[in-house]
Write an enzyme that holds these catalytic residues in place. Structure first.
Site, PDB file in Angstrom:
ATOM      1  N   PRO A 156     -41.718 -67.015 -95.912  1.00 46.77           N
ATOM      2  CA  PRO A 156     -42.761 -67.948 -96.319  1.00 46.77           C
ATOM      3  C   PRO A 156     -44.152 -67.485 -95.888  1.00 46.77           C
ATOM      4  CG  PRO A 156     -40.912 -69.129 -95.373  1.00 46.77           C
ATOM      5  CD  PRO A 156     -40.651 -67.683 -95.145  1.00 46.77           C
ATOM      6  N   CYS A 157     -45.133 -67.760 -96.759  1.00 47.70           N
ATOM      7  CA  CYS A 157     -46.488 -67.270 -96.493  1.00 47.70           C
ATOM      8  C   CYS A 157     -47.425 -68.416 -96.150  1.00 47.70           C
ATOM      9  CB  CYS A 157     -47.016 -66.510 -97.703  1.00 47.70           C
ATOM     10  SG  CYS A 157     -47.067 -67.536 -99.184  1.00 47.70           S
ATOM     11  N   ASN A 158     -46.863 -69.614 -95.929  1.00 44.88           N
ATOM     12  CA  ASN A 158     -47.690 -70.820 -95.747  1.00 44.88           C
ATOM     13  C   ASN A 158     -48.835 -70.644 -94.761  1.00 44.88           C
ATOM     14  OD1 ASN A 158     -45.345 -71.438 -96.963  1.00 44.88           O
ATOM     15  ND2 ASN A 158     -45.051 -73.398 -95.965  1.00 44.88           N
TER      16      ASN A 158
END
Ligand code: SAH
Length: 474
Positions: free
Chosen positions: A433-435
């Site tokens: 995830p790149c959140n």
């Protein structure tokens, strides 16, 4: 098909680490995985505090080494475990002992080199290249040459993806963990009609790649021909911006229509600028007179090259569809990189797919005609798991699909079990995830140590375990 639901009971000498809440104490595990001893890791945490990042802790250990070297002083707390035991921290089965023995000598030798490799900080200074075309593009002769360090060579091959424009230093860190391999920065605008700036660290060969055919249309109006009729002259966009996880509101598109209706035949420059800015921000396309509209999920599926209705049905709502599609691989781009596997594995491959999402990796491999002998797919979202399972059934896959719902449940024991059953992994693939890395999430943009982005360390941890179990590591 098999569901994997069990978590191994935890009973090892490093229980102190394991039983601590996830998050900060996972940093200690990561440090141990990097080859530092548990004692060093724990002492660094005492020095730096509970909020310290993995990098701060590693740097602190480095500083302690230097202090020790120059002054002969031993820093740190009493020994709480032997370094080699920590790696298999959550493996409970008898075979853990066997595997531990198997990997022990190799790991002993390796830990020294990994540690010194890691401490050679800033050995690599990652610059984002322009244009963002990666090591090669389809049908172009220019191919970058590269030599991979021995420690990086497959099998297993691995492929890690994340957003290209991460905060400063993030790709340096990811690269340092992944054998100092240079990231391949690619904007998917060279493959399809939408931009998508991503970087990929992998150990795949880069010669003899080939693209999926037919090649996708690369302009909006070719890819979405019905928009052509309504496209105003002053909207000069040829390609879409990055496909995002959320979509414009009906209120906004209504506001745009009103602004244009009120401004006569040719809108004023001010109105044009306003509308164009909104169209770019929200990826709106022209679907009627003065009617700008967000992309439909099936149009996004097409732009990313998923099968039509890939994310439709099975209880998934529109909002979730946008979210899952917005986080996904662009299949043409990833398939181009993975295409080299077709010759290497003519009989098919075994894949460990981490953070599988809606199955970008699986769809890319299948589209290339690479047989999926076995896929262990690790994905936390139930709707995403359903999407992959439906796709697996609908494409009549003959291989084995094993589902795991959390990367944090993977450990040496269950990985070894999977590998024994299917015969080892040929490819470990995933984009965590790149959140906490992307511009649109500035409030939680705390880099690689952020809650979700730190799952990158699980990619590294699991790859490291797979390499160790496969005895290929050193
Ligand atoms: N490459 C994928 C998408 C990756 S986005 C694709 O092509 O679709 C990252 C994914 O990681 C999301 O789907 C998210 O649900 C999943 N994820 C987040 N935390 C996870 C965890 N702890 N274990 C497994 N998957 C997780």
């Amino acid at each position: 098909m098999h569901n994997f639901n069990e978590v191994s009971p935890l009973k090892t000498v490093v229980q102190e680490f394991i039983e601590a809440p996830p998050g900060r104490d996972r940093n200690l595990l990561t440090l141990v995985e990097m080859g530092f001893s548990a004692e060093e890791a724990s002492a660094a945490r005492d020095r730096c505090g509970l909020d310290a990042s993995v990098l701060e802790l590693a740097d602190s250990i480095h500083a302690a080494h230097m202090a020790k070297d120059s002054r002969g002083i031993v820093l740190g707390s009493p020994m709480i475990n032997k370094p080699n035991e920590a790696t298999f921290y959550s493996t409970s089965r008898k075979k853990r002992i066997l595997m531990e023995e198997k990997c022990k000598h190799k790991r002993n030798r390796h830990q020294g080199s990994r540690r010194s490799e890691f401490l050679k900080k800033a050995a690599l200074d990652v610059d984002i290249p322009k244009p963002m075309i990666g090591f090669s593009l389809p049908f172009q002769n220019r191919i970058k040459r590269r030599n991979l360090p021995d420690s990086a060579l497959g099998p297993p091959y691995f492929y890690y993806e994340n957003v290209a424009l991460a905060p400063k230093g993030v790709w340096d860190t990811i690269s340092r963990f992944l054998y100092n391999i240079e990231p391949e920065f690619v904007d998917s605008k060279y493959f399809c009609a939408a931009m998508r700036k991503r970087a990929y660290i992998h150990n795949l060969p880069i010669e003899n790649r080939f693209p999926l055919l037919p090649l996708p249309k690369k302009t909006i109006q070719e890819a979405l021909p019905t928009t052509k009729k309504w496209w105003p002259e002053w909207d000069n966009r040829a390609q879409l911006n990055c496909l995002q996880t959320c979509t414009a509101s009906a209120k906004l598109t209504e506001k745009i229509r009103k602004a244009l209706d009120d401004s006569g035949d040719v809108p004023s420059l001010r109105v044009q600028e306003y509308v164009l800015a909104q169209c770019k921000k929200w990826n709106l396309v022209w679907v009627g007179h003065h009617k700008a509209a967000p992309l439909e999920p099936d149009e996004i599926e097409m732009l990313l090259r998923f099968p039509k209705n890939h994310t439709r049905g099975g209880g998934i709502g529109r909002t979730e569809r946008f979210k899952s599609l917005g986080n996904s691989f662009q299949i043409d781009t990833v398939a181009y990189h993975l295409s080299v596997l077709k010759n290497i594995f003519p009989d098919g491959i075994n894949v460990l797919s981490l953070f599988s999402g809606i199955g970008g990796a699986e769809v890319a491999l299948h589209s290339l005609g690479i047989r999926l002998k076995a896929v262990v797919s690790v994905e936390i979202s139930e709707v995403n798991r359903n999407i992959i399972r439906c796709w697996w059934e609908q494409t009549n896959q003959k291989g084995t699909l094993i589902e795991v719902d959390d990367v944090q449940k993977l450990d040496g024991g269950n990985l070894e079990e999977f590998m024994r059953r299917i015969g080892g992994f040929d490819l470990v693939i995933g984009g965590s995830p790149c959140n906490n890395l992307t511009g649109s999430n500035r409030h939680s943009r705390d880099g690689l140590e952020g809650k979700d982005s730190s799952l990158f360390y699980d990619f590294f941890r699991i790859l490291d375990l797979v390499k160790c179990i496969m005895g290929k590591k050193f």
